[in-house]
Design an enzyme around this catalytic site. Sequence first.
Site, PDB file in Angstrom:
ATOM      1  N   ASN A   1     -54.419 -17.877 -44.428  1.00 39.15           N
ATOM      2  CA  ASN A   1     -53.168 -17.797 -43.687  1.00 39.15           C
ATOM      3  C   ASN A   1     -53.255 -16.558 -43.063  1.00 39.15           C
ATOM      4  O   ASN A   1     -52.475 -16.460 -42.082  1.00 39.15           O
ATOM      5  CB  ASN A   1     -52.122 -17.940 -44.893  1.00 39.15           C
ATOM      6  CG  ASN A   1     -51.658 -19.535 -45.135  1.00 39.15           C
ATOM      7  OD1 ASN A   1     -52.439 -20.330 -44.684  1.00 39.15           O
ATOM      8  ND2 ASN A   1     -50.845 -19.724 -45.982  1.00 39.15           N
TER       9      ASN A   1
ATOM     10  N   HIS B   1     -57.895  -7.420 -48.340  1.00 38.09           N
ATOM     11  CA  HIS B   1     -57.912  -7.698 -46.719  1.00 38.09           C
ATOM     12  C   HIS B   1     -58.011  -6.371 -46.050  1.00 38.09           C
ATOM     13  O   HIS B   1     -57.112  -5.398 -46.355  1.00 38.09           O
ATOM     14  CB  HIS B   1     -56.473  -8.462 -46.302  1.00 38.09           C
ATOM     15  CG  HIS B   1     -56.251  -9.669 -47.024  1.00 38.09           C
ATOM     16  ND1 HIS B   1     -56.865 -10.877 -46.813  1.00 38.09           N
ATOM     17  CD2 HIS B   1     -55.297 -10.192 -47.808  1.00 38.09           C
ATOM     18  CE1 HIS B   1     -56.380 -11.723 -47.649  1.00 38.09           C
ATOM     19  NE2 HIS B   1     -55.498 -11.283 -48.425  1.00 38.09           N
TER      20      HIS B   1
END
Length: 258
Positions: A180, A210
């Site tokens: 996502n 991330h």
Amino acid sequence: MKIGLIGAGAIAHFLLEEINEKRQENLRITSVFVRDREKHHLLESNYGVKLYTEIDAFLDSEIDIVVEAANIEAVHSLLPAAIRRKDVVLISIGALVDEELLAELNTLANEFKRRLYLPSGAIGGLDLLQNAHVLGTVTSVALTTRKPASSLIEETIEIEKVIFKGSATEAIRRYPKNMNVSIVLALAGIGFDETSVTLVADPKIDKNIHQVEMTGDFGEATFTIKNNPLPANPKTSYLAAMSILGTLKKIKQKLLIG
């Protein structure tokens, strides 16, 4: 602002607790759309909401905005009807890998003069990317996502393993439930085909990490986000849930930052 909520899972409960239970100023969830009324009937007494199982009745209720907090299937089946009548906050952003659906929602939003809000989810820095690319001069965006190995692969490993390296387009096709972040990053920046993605299975971590790198005429930027899980559901990022509440609070603000 009166909110209509689609879904009754972990993120929905987070929003009900933070908005209705803690009485967030100028925000109130008044309507909740569910598939199984009997299963979720306690929501009415616990949070002072009304449950609906028919989408038209839900949209007819006195709500100002719809928050989708369900799943990709709900986006496909319910969002086209919802955005015809209300502004929408979309959480299951993985649905937008379907280019036809993305185009349809965009067309409907323009036709019916509605807004479609996409919270930043499990990352940040999207305002930086959008501002840096306002003249179309960002030349590269790269995302490296590290996840606990057990959440990505079945084999037992002792050292980290790169399980994917390629474009966001291909990453989303191969790992639709895990990427996502790459979707919202690609939409905010230089596109799906141009955004590069590396997915790493790491046996030594217990949270999702991330790292985003971008370059362009503005210079260079690198930032890293280490996500703690939502206490009620370890599969959901705490930051992703908070970003939805942040989006709702910003909608009515007169002073906008970023």
